[in-house]
Design a protein around this motif. Structure first.
Motif, PDB file in Angstrom:
ATOM      1  N   ASN A   1     -93.949  28.658 -18.738  1.00  0.00           N
ATOM      2  CA  ASN A   1     -94.476  28.123 -19.991  1.00  0.00           C
ATOM      3  C   ASN A   1     -93.551  27.055 -20.560  1.00  0.00           C
ATOM      4  O   ASN A   1     -93.809  26.500 -21.623  1.00  0.00           O
ATOM      5  CB  ASN A   1     -94.612  29.255 -21.019  1.00  0.00           C
TER       6      ASN A   1
ATOM      7  N   PHE B   1     -98.807  30.555 -25.179  1.00  0.00           N
ATOM      8  CA  PHE B   1     -97.345  30.380 -25.208  1.00  0.00           C
ATOM      9  C   PHE B   1     -96.865  29.216 -24.340  1.00  0.00           C
ATOM     10  O   PHE B   1     -95.683  28.913 -24.317  1.00  0.00           O
ATOM     11  CB  PHE B   1     -96.650  31.676 -24.785  1.00  0.00           C
TER      12      PHE B   1
ATOM     13  N   SER C   1     -92.509  37.546 -26.687  1.00  0.00           N
ATOM     14  CA  SER C   1     -93.696  37.064 -27.381  1.00  0.00           C
ATOM     15  C   SER C   1     -94.898  37.996 -27.292  1.00  0.00           C
ATOM     16  O   SER C   1     -95.703  38.041 -28.216  1.00  0.00           O
ATOM     17  CB  SER C   1     -94.094  35.693 -26.827  1.00  0.00           C
TER      18      SER C   1
ATOM     19  N   THR D   1     -91.280  35.591 -21.887  1.00  0.00           N
ATOM     20  CA  THR D   1     -92.516  35.476 -22.661  1.00  0.00           C
ATOM     21  C   THR D   1     -93.155  36.846 -22.839  1.00  0.00           C
ATOM     22  O   THR D   1     -93.595  37.200 -23.934  1.00  0.00           O
ATOM     23  CB  THR D   1     -93.498  34.495 -21.987  1.00  0.00           C
TER      24      THR D   1
END
Length: 185
Positions: free
Chosen positions: A113, A139, A22, A18
């Motif tokens: 997540n 997320f 992201s 993540t």
């Protein structure tokens, strides 16, 4: 006095992915990674009970000894896993661990997540057991939000745990009481 503990289960691969994919769009630098010791302290302080912390990681061949030793010195019990190239060994192990915890009265915090754990978290959430999912609000799999009304606590790794030494480049809704125009100038 209760013998209950909080199990802190860390899906390090998911948190790292993540951050990399992201949030940063690149591999995070060491100073941009979570301070994992803060996560343990948060879990202990937040629910006021002892924590048993397990850090799940996939390994191919050799153990990453410097990382494993660092985790151990912080108070984690590393759980190094191997399997076939298509096996999601970390997810499978965490799912099995959550299922085993469901047979006990202990509490659980999961740092991930990933929606692959929704069925197990759904089973764990009920009136007496405390269950939390730690990750990044924007997320985190949306299925966890539906469990909030049943008692699931959603905890942000940066804002609630304060696990980072740097401010992450995240987009979030800012409560007006926290708005500082200088952050944008």
């Amino acid at each position: 006095m209760s013998d209950e503990v909080t199990y802190l289960l860390v899906d390090g691969e998911n948190i790292d992915a993540t951050l990399g994919q992201s949030i940063f769009g690149r591999r995070p630098q060491p100073q941009e990674r979570p301070r994992w010791d803060r996560l343990i302290r948060f879990a202990e302080d937040h629910w006021g009970q002892p924590v048993k912390s397990l850090f799940f990681l996939a390994v191919n061949g050799e153990l990453p000894m410097p990382f494993v030793q660092a985790l151990t010195s912080l108070g984690y019990r590393p759980v190094p896993l191997s399997g076939g190239p298509d096996d999601k060994v970390v997810d499978i192990a965490i799912q099995r661990t959550l299922e085993a915890i469901a047979q006990r009265s202990d509490h659980v915090m999961l740092a991930s997540n990933d929606g692959d754990f929704l069925p197990q978290i759904d089973t764990l959430v009920h009136g007496r057991r405390r269950v939390g999912v730690i990750g990044f609000d924007e997320f985190r799999n949306g299925g966890f939000a539906a469990l909030k009304q049943r008692g699931l606590e959603l905890i942000d790794l940066e804002y609630d745990v304060e696990a980072f030494n740097v401010e992450l480049p995240r987009l979030r809704i800012i409560p007006i009481d926290e708005f500082d125009p200088l952050d944008f100038l």
